[in-house]
Motif scaffolding. Structure first.
Motif, PDB file in Angstrom:
ATOM      1  N   SER A  57      -0.535 -14.422  19.136  1.00 28.66           N
ATOM      2  CA  SER A  57      -0.967 -16.254  19.125  1.00 28.66           C
ATOM      3  C   SER A  57      -2.265 -16.286  19.529  1.00 28.66           C
ATOM      4  CB  SER A  57       0.193 -17.014  19.792  1.00 28.66           C
ATOM      5  OG  SER A  57       1.102 -16.476  19.035  1.00 28.66           O
ATOM      6  N   GLU A  58      -3.146 -16.290  20.579  1.00 28.15           N
ATOM      7  CA  GLU A  58      -3.824 -16.843  20.866  1.00 28.15           C
ATOM      8  C   GLU A  58      -4.972 -16.071  20.790  1.00 28.15           C
ATOM      9  OE1 GLU A  58      -6.663 -16.192  25.452  1.00 28.15           O
ATOM     10  OE2 GLU A  58      -4.649 -15.906  25.672  1.00 28.15           O
ATOM     11  N   LEU A  59      -5.179 -14.604  19.531  1.00 29.67           N
ATOM     12  CA  LEU A  59      -5.852 -14.548  19.096  1.00 29.67           C
ATOM     13  C   LEU A  59      -5.965 -15.175  17.473  1.00 29.67           C
ATOM     14  CD1 LEU A  59      -5.835 -11.101  20.333  1.00 29.67           C
ATOM     15  CD2 LEU A  59      -7.465 -11.993  20.424  1.00 29.67           C
ATOM     16  N   SER A  60      -4.749 -15.582  16.758  1.00 28.38           N
ATOM     17  CA  SER A  60      -5.009 -16.066  15.648  1.00 28.38           C
ATOM     18  C   SER A  60      -5.016 -17.694  16.032  1.00 28.38           C
ATOM     19  CB  SER A  60      -2.775 -16.465  15.691  1.00 28.38           C
ATOM     20  OG  SER A  60      -2.944 -17.071  14.174  1.00 28.38           O
ATOM     21  N   ASN A  61      -5.018 -18.243  16.973  1.00 31.97           N
ATOM     22  CA  ASN A  61      -5.529 -19.255  17.580  1.00 31.97           C
ATOM     23  C   ASN A  61      -7.964 -19.333  17.563  1.00 31.97           C
ATOM     24  OD1 ASN A  61      -3.235 -20.908  17.319  1.00 31.97           O
ATOM     25  ND2 ASN A  61      -2.939 -20.804  19.745  1.00 31.97           N
ATOM     26  N   GLN A  62      -7.643 -18.430  18.062  1.00 29.92           N
ATOM     27  CA  GLN A  62      -9.416 -18.637  18.465  1.00 29.92           C
ATOM     28  C   GLN A  62      -9.749 -17.894  16.718  1.00 29.92           C
ATOM     29  OE1 GLN A  62      -9.329 -15.274  21.335  1.00 29.92           O
ATOM     30  NE2 GLN A  62      -9.368 -16.064  22.786  1.00 29.92           N
ATOM     31  N   ASN A  63      -8.771 -16.917  15.732  1.00 33.33           N
ATOM     32  CA  ASN A  63      -9.290 -16.458  14.942  1.00 33.33           C
ATOM     33  C   ASN A  63      -9.587 -18.108  13.638  1.00 33.33           C
ATOM     34  OD1 ASN A  63     -10.639 -14.999  12.181  1.00 33.33           O
ATOM     35  ND2 ASN A  63      -8.478 -14.400  11.411  1.00 33.33           N
ATOM     36  N   SER A  64      -8.838 -18.670  13.821  1.00 31.20           N
ATOM     37  CA  SER A  64      -8.319 -19.709  13.014  1.00 31.20           C
ATOM     38  C   SER A  64      -9.820 -20.867  13.616  1.00 31.20           C
ATOM     39  CB  SER A  64      -7.419 -21.107  13.284  1.00 31.20           C
ATOM     40  OG  SER A  64      -6.008 -20.114  12.503  1.00 31.20           O
ATOM     41  N   GLU A  65     -10.272 -21.051  15.213  1.00 35.14           N
ATOM     42  CA  GLU A  65     -11.419 -21.164  15.723  1.00 35.14           C
ATOM     43  C   GLU A  65     -12.858 -21.208  14.564  1.00 35.14           C
ATOM     44  OE1 GLU A  65     -13.052 -22.431  20.040  1.00 35.14           O
ATOM     45  OE2 GLU A  65     -10.943 -22.838  19.119  1.00 35.14           O
ATOM     46  N   LEU A  66     -12.512 -20.165  15.026  1.00 34.05           N
ATOM     47  CA  LEU A  66     -14.293 -19.187  14.611  1.00 34.05           C
ATOM     48  C   LEU A  66     -14.042 -19.293  12.781  1.00 34.05           C
ATOM     49  CD1 LEU A  66     -14.010 -16.097  16.449  1.00 34.05           C
ATOM     50  CD2 LEU A  66     -15.164 -17.866  17.362  1.00 34.05           C
ATOM     51  N   SER A  67     -13.402 -19.316  12.206  1.00 33.16           N
ATOM     52  CA  SER A  67     -13.194 -20.065  10.490  1.00 33.16           C
ATOM     53  C   SER A  67     -13.639 -21.311  10.461  1.00 33.16           C
ATOM     54  CB  SER A  67     -11.662 -19.388   9.909  1.00 33.16           C
ATOM     55  OG  SER A  67     -11.704 -19.741   8.800  1.00 33.16           O
ATOM     56  N   ASN A  68     -13.219 -22.115  11.403  1.00 33.29           N
ATOM     57  CA  ASN A  68     -13.285 -23.390  11.231  1.00 33.29           C
ATOM     58  C   ASN A  68     -15.173 -23.871  11.766  1.00 33.29           C
ATOM     59  OD1 ASN A  68     -10.762 -24.497  10.559  1.00 33.29           O
ATOM     60  ND2 ASN A  68     -10.663 -24.859  12.948  1.00 33.29           N
ATOM     61  N   GLN A  69     -15.498 -23.120  12.820  1.00 34.95           N
ATOM     62  CA  GLN A  69     -17.097 -22.870  12.954  1.00 34.95           C
ATOM     63  C   GLN A  69     -17.796 -22.055  12.055  1.00 34.95           C
ATOM     64  OE1 GLN A  69     -17.185 -21.473  17.002  1.00 34.95           O
ATOM     65  NE2 GLN A  69     -16.091 -22.776  17.833  1.00 34.95           N
ATOM     66  N   ASN A  70     -17.111 -21.494  11.611  1.00 35.37           N
ATOM     67  CA  ASN A  70     -18.030 -20.763   9.853  1.00 35.37           C
ATOM     68  C   ASN A  70     -18.421 -21.228   9.120  1.00 35.37           C
ATOM     69  OD1 ASN A  70     -18.912 -18.671   8.786  1.00 35.37           O
ATOM     70  ND2 ASN A  70     -17.490 -17.830   8.119  1.00 35.37           N
ATOM     71  N   SER A  71     -17.235 -22.346   8.719  1.00 32.01           N
ATOM     72  CA  SER A  71     -16.888 -23.096   7.243  1.00 32.01           C
ATOM     73  C   SER A  71     -17.831 -24.101   7.737  1.00 32.01           C
ATOM     74  CB  SER A  71     -15.914 -24.192   7.048  1.00 32.01           C
ATOM     75  OG  SER A  71     -14.511 -22.817   6.732  1.00 32.01           O
ATOM     76  N   GLU A  72     -18.031 -25.000   9.235  1.00 39.06           N
ATOM     77  CA  GLU A  72     -18.763 -25.840   9.120  1.00 39.06           C
ATOM     78  C   GLU A  72     -20.018 -25.260   9.631  1.00 39.06           C
ATOM     79  OE1 GLU A  72     -17.709 -27.002  13.605  1.00 39.06           O
ATOM     80  OE2 GLU A  72     -16.133 -27.857  12.710  1.00 39.06           O
ATOM     81  N   LEU A  73     -20.833 -24.315   9.261  1.00 33.83           N
ATOM     82  CA  LEU A  73     -22.234 -24.011   9.478  1.00 33.83           C
ATOM     83  C   LEU A  73     -22.328 -23.678   8.190  1.00 33.83           C
ATOM     84  CD1 LEU A  73     -22.142 -21.513  12.454  1.00 33.83           C
ATOM     85  CD2 LEU A  73     -23.817 -23.238  12.829  1.00 33.83           C
ATOM     86  N   ALA A  74     -21.460 -23.228   7.265  1.00 34.11           N
ATOM     87  CA  ALA A  74     -22.023 -22.711   6.339  1.00 34.11           C
ATOM     88  C   ALA A  74     -21.831 -24.035   5.488  1.00 34.11           C
ATOM     89  CB  ALA A  74     -20.771 -22.289   5.267  1.00 34.11           C
TER      90      ALA A  74
END
Length: 107
Positions: A57-74
Motif C-alpha cells: 500500500s505504501e509503495l502504491s501511494n508513493q507510485n501515485s505521488e510520483l505519477s502526479n509529480q510526473n504529470s505536473e512536470l510534463a
C-alpha cells in the motif's frame, strides 16, 4: 510373581490397555505440540502477509505521488515549450518587420 501376557500368532507381545492408552496419550500430546507449532507458524505468516500488504500500500501511494509529480512536470514542460514557441514567433515577426523597414539587425 511372574504373570502371563497375550501374544500374537507371530509371537509379538500384545500391549495392555494401559500401554495402548499411554501410547495414544503420547501421540496425542505430540500431535497437539505439532498443531501448536503450525498455529504459531500460521500466525507468523499472517503477520508477514499483513506487513507485506502494508508495504505494498505504501509503495502504491508513493507510485501515485510520483505519477502526479510526473504529470505536473510534463504539464510544466509543455507550458514552457509553448511559451518558448510563442516567443520565437514574436522574435521572427519583429525581425520580419525590421527587414520590411530595411533594417538588418545583427543575428
Amino acid at each position: 510373581a511372574p504373570w502371563a501376557r497375550w501374544c500374537s500368532k507371530e509371537g509379538n507381545v500384545l500391549k495392555t490397555g494401559a500401554e495402548r492408552t499411554f501410547e495414544l496419550s503420547a501421540q496425542n500430546s505430540e500431535l497437539s505440540n505439532q498443531n501448536s507449532e503450525l498455529s504459531n507458524q500460521n500466525s507468523e505468516l499472517s503477520n508477514q502477509n499483513s506487513e507485506l500488504s502494508n508495504q505494498n500500500s505504501e509503495l502504491s501511494n508513493q507510485n501515485s505521488e510520483l505519477s502526479n509529480q510526473n504529470s505536473e512536470l510534463a504539464e510544466q514542460l509543455a507550458k514552457e515549450q509553448l511559451e518558448k514557441a510563442q516567443e520565437q514567433q514574436r522574435v521572427e515577426k519583429l525581425m520580419a518587420q525590421l527587414a520590411a523597414l530595411g533594417l538588418k539587425p545583427d543575428a
